[in-house]
Write a protein that holds these residues in place. Structure first.
Motif, mmCIF file in Angstrom:
data_model
loop_
_atom_site.group_PDB
_atom_site.id
_atom_site.type_symbol
_atom_site.label_atom_id
_atom_site.label_comp_id
_atom_site.label_asym_id
_atom_site.label_seq_id
_atom_site.Cartn_x
_atom_site.Cartn_y
_atom_site.Cartn_z
ATOM 1 N N SER A 165 0.846 -1.134 0.068
ATOM 2 C CA SER A 165 -0.034 0.083 -0.148
ATOM 3 C C SER A 165 0.915 1.451 -0.066
ATOM 4 C CB SER A 165 -0.858 -0.225 1.070
ATOM 5 O OG SER A 165 -0.444 -0.301 2.346
ATOM 6 N N ILE B 219 -3.323 -1.037 -2.227
ATOM 7 C CA ILE B 219 -4.147 -0.038 -1.923
ATOM 8 C C ILE B 219 -3.434 1.354 -2.089
ATOM 9 C CG2 ILE B 219 -5.479 0.833 -0.094
ATOM 10 C CD1 ILE B 219 -6.451 -1.910 0.612
ATOM 11 N N ILE C 275 -3.893 5.189 -1.242
ATOM 12 C CA ILE C 275 -4.578 6.533 -0.549
ATOM 13 C C ILE C 275 -3.867 7.651 -1.315
ATOM 14 C CG2 ILE C 275 -5.437 7.963 1.253
ATOM 15 C CD1 ILE C 275 -6.580 5.198 1.325
ATOM 16 N N LYS D 246 -5.375 2.536 -12.240
ATOM 17 C CA LYS D 246 -6.558 1.845 -11.869
ATOM 18 C C LYS D 246 -6.739 0.445 -12.178
ATOM 19 C CE LYS D 246 -8.790 6.448 -12.141
ATOM 20 N NZ LYS D 246 -8.191 7.125 -13.148
ATOM 21 N N LYS E 109 -5.882 -0.433 -6.317
ATOM 22 C CA LYS E 109 -7.147 -0.089 -5.761
ATOM 23 C C LYS E 109 -6.831 1.255 -5.280
ATOM 24 C CE LYS E 109 -11.085 -1.174 -3.037
ATOM 25 N NZ LYS E 109 -11.710 -0.747 -3.817
ATOM 26 N N TYR F 43 -7.761 4.850 -3.763
ATOM 27 C CA TYR F 43 -9.107 5.633 -2.931
ATOM 28 C C TYR F 43 -8.518 7.401 -3.343
ATOM 29 C CZ TYR F 43 -10.469 1.520 -0.789
ATOM 30 O OH TYR F 43 -10.973 0.185 -0.535
ATOM 31 N N VAL G 209 -9.111 10.745 -1.971
ATOM 32 C CA VAL G 209 -9.455 11.525 -0.834
ATOM 33 C C VAL G 209 -8.947 12.829 -0.973
ATOM 34 C CG1 VAL G 209 -9.201 11.565 1.643
ATOM 35 C CG2 VAL G 209 -9.333 9.431 0.495
ATOM 36 N N ALA H 257 -8.052 7.571 6.559
ATOM 37 C CA ALA H 257 -8.590 6.771 5.225
ATOM 38 C C ALA H 257 -7.931 5.500 5.077
ATOM 39 C CB ALA H 257 -8.582 7.746 3.987
ATOM 40 N N TYR H 258 -6.615 5.530 5.150
ATOM 41 C CA TYR H 258 -5.861 4.144 5.225
ATOM 42 C C TYR H 258 -6.261 3.151 5.912
ATOM 43 C CZ TYR H 258 -1.788 1.278 5.284
ATOM 44 O OH TYR H 258 -1.238 0.083 5.478
ATOM 45 N N ALA I 116 -9.517 1.838 5.066
ATOM 46 C CA ALA I 116 -9.512 0.914 3.640
ATOM 47 C C ALA I 116 -8.617 -0.273 3.993
ATOM 48 C CB ALA I 116 -8.581 1.857 2.579
ATOM 49 N N VAL J 269 -13.866 7.431 3.321
ATOM 50 C CA VAL J 269 -13.698 6.150 2.372
ATOM 51 C C VAL J 269 -14.971 4.947 2.727
ATOM 52 C CG1 VAL J 269 -12.307 3.844 2.560
ATOM 53 C CG2 VAL J 269 -11.196 5.925 2.568
#
Length: 180
Positions: A69, A90, A92, A105, A109, A111, A113, A135-136, A139, A178
């Motif tokens: 991530s 993932i 953020i 994308k 994945k 997000y 924010v 958010a992390y 997620a 999220v």
């Protein structure tokens, strides 16, 4: 359970603070953690990143070649670390400063924010880092939000203890974003 992350941004965006906070939250939950800060040639305004590994098992190496991530607070950070992200990783992404079109994308994945705008609504743009961390945590589920909030007192100096409730609000706002 194993989770690793690279947190990156400009010096002064608080990436070291949230990396340290994430590590404390992991310790608070009785997990094994590593935290390694990396500074660019300048502090404030230069590049800064850190790596955090959280695991139930012993951690063999704190170095992360291909992270699971990424928290990217600015475009240079996304450009530098996104190619190293594992497939399905993932991200953020602080969409206040990074165009969502730049995110991979297909491989990851992401997000998106708007960390700065959310922090502004709370009353302090400098809390964008806490929004991103909230958010992390939401997620990934790597630690509980309660552990993160409880750990604020371990990483915020005594001169700024009065800011702990606002930082907790910023963490929650990122998690809420999220969740949708």
């Amino acid at each position: 359970m194993y989770q690793d992350v690279i947190i990156a941004g400009f010096g002064g965006q608080g990436v070291m603070l949230i990396g340290n906070l994430l590590a404390y939250a992991g310790m608070h939950q009785g997990l094994n953690v590593t935290y390694i800060p990396v500074y660019g040639p300048e502090m404030r305004g230069g590049t800064a990143n850190c790596t955090v590994v959280i695991s139930q098992e012993e951690i063999g190496s704190p170095l992360i070649a291909s992270p699971m991530s990424l928290i990217a607070m600015n475009r240079p950070s996304l450009d530098k670390f996104q190619p190293r992200l594992k497939k399905g990783g993932i991200q953020i992404i602080n969409s206040s400063l990074i165009d969502p079109e730049l995110a991979d994308k297909k491989k990851t994945k992401p997000y998106f924010v708007p960390c700065n705008e959310i922090a502004d609504k709370i009353g302090n743009t400098r809390m964008a880092n806490m929004v991103a961390l909230g958010a992390y945590v939401q997620a990934t589920g790597c630690v509980s939000m309660k552990s993160v909030k409880d750990s604020l007192k371990s990483v915020i100096s005594s001169h700024y203890k009065h800011l702990i409730p606002k930082n907790a609000d910023a963490l929650q706002a990122g998690a809420d974003f999220v969740m949708g």
